[in-house]
Each structure stands twice: as structure tokens, then as C-alpha cells.
Enzyme design. Structure first.
Site, PDB file in Angstrom:
ATOM      1  N   ARG A  94       7.215  11.972  -3.832  1.00  0.00           N
ATOM      2  CA  ARG A  94       5.871  11.469  -4.845  1.00  0.00           C
ATOM      3  C   ARG A  94       5.671  10.116  -4.506  1.00  0.00           C
ATOM      4  NH1 ARG A  94       2.498  15.158  -5.890  1.00  0.00           N
ATOM      5  NH2 ARG A  94       1.875  13.892  -7.592  1.00  0.00           N
TER       6      ARG A  94
ATOM      7  N   PHE B 270       0.914  -1.204   0.032  1.00  0.00           N
ATOM      8  CA  PHE B 270       0.010  -0.103  -0.040  1.00  0.00           C
ATOM      9  C   PHE B 270       0.872   1.153   0.008  1.00  0.00           C
ATOM     10  CE2 PHE B 270      -3.477   2.568   2.649  1.00  0.00           C
ATOM     11  CZ  PHE B 270      -3.976   2.832   1.425  1.00  0.00           C
TER      12      PHE B 270
END
EC number: 2.5.1.78
Length: 157
Positions: free
Chosen positions: A87, A79
Site C-alpha cells: 500500500r 512521487f
């Protein structure tokens, strides 16, 4: 009476490489994957789970496992969220590209349940949504795994 069990098939080993960031969410994918593989194939599939610190480590670990020749497929799950420092799309893209390179270079299918949401906030609502979403993704990954293994078996026949 013969008390030995004889199978007319060989057990296929599947490796799961899971990142430990957001472990409680990622673990839902792994649990659902294992349960779905058992539901679909009984003892036809054996799932081995390997932990890595984060998503970025998945491709190398997947390659190492694929190169052993012991695994019919590898699933990577993580995840990847925006932590505010860099980023997260860069990390997710690098991981997915790396996993694709592993399967192309080794010939072992590498499936992805590496998810990166557009927005994630550490709130009860988002946590609950992704907790449930990773369960769905684990089941989907198991079905995809069985399908790709069957397709490759058909090609090899």
C-alpha cells in the site's frame, strides 16, 4: 574603487532531499523550486540538492541535514505511487509523519512535496499530468519556504 561585493544579508542555505523513484517527474519539482527561489531571492538563498533512493529515506536524511545547523529549511520531494506490491499510502504516511517529527525535534522547517496520487498508471497522459504538476508544486514549495523563513525571522527579531 572597491571591487568586492558586500551583502547586507546572510545567504540562507536550503536543502532539498529528492527520491530517485520516478526521477524525471520529481526533478521537475526540484528545478521549479530552484528557479522560484532564485526569482524570489536572487542570491539570498543557496539550494543544495541531495539524492536518496526512495521516499522512505527522506526523513532520516532530512534530520541529518537539519542537525548540521547549516540549513534554514529542508524540502523533501518524492512521487509515491501504487506499485501493486504494498500500500503506497502506508509509505507516504510514514514519510510525512517522519518529516513532521524532524521539524518538531530540530526546529528546522521541513517542507513537503511528497505526493501520492489516488491513481497513477504508467501512461503518457498520467506522466504528462504529474510532470507538470510537480513543476507547480516546486514553485509552491519555494513560496512556502520563503514565507516560513520570513515568519521565523520575525519571531526571532
Amino acid at each position: 574603487m572597491n571591487q568586492h561585493s558586500h551583502k547586507d544579508y546572510e545567504t540562507v542555505r536550503i536543502a532539498v532531499v529528492r527520491a530517485r523513484w520516478h526521477a524525471d517527474i520529481v526533478d521537475q519539482c526540484v528545478s521549479a523550486f530552484e528557479a522560484e527561489m532564485a526569482d524570489i531571492g536572487g542570491d539570498r538563498f543557496a539550494v543544495d540538492v541531495f539524492d536518496v533512493p526512495g521516499a522512505y529515506e527522506i526523513p532520516l536524511h532530512a534530520r541529518t541535514l537539519a542537525e548540521t545547523g547549516r540549513y534554514g529549511a529542508v524540502l523533501g520531494t518524492a512521487f509515491v505511487v501504487n506499485g501493486g506490491i504494498y500500500r503506497h499510502e502506508f509509505v507516504a504516511s510514514a514519510v510525512i509523519d517522519g518529516m513532521m517529527n524532524v521539524q518538531l525535534s530540530t526546529g528546522v522547517p521541513v517542507l513537503s512535496a511528497v505526493l501520492t496520487p489516488h491513481n497513477y498508471h504508467d501512461s503518457a497522459e498520467h506522466h504528462r499530468f504529474f510532470f507538470e504538476h510537480f513543476t507547480v508544486k516546486g514553485k509552491e514549495a519555494a513560496r512556502a519556504c520563503v514565507e516560513i523563513l520570513a515568519a521565523r525571522e520575525k519571531i526571532a527579531a
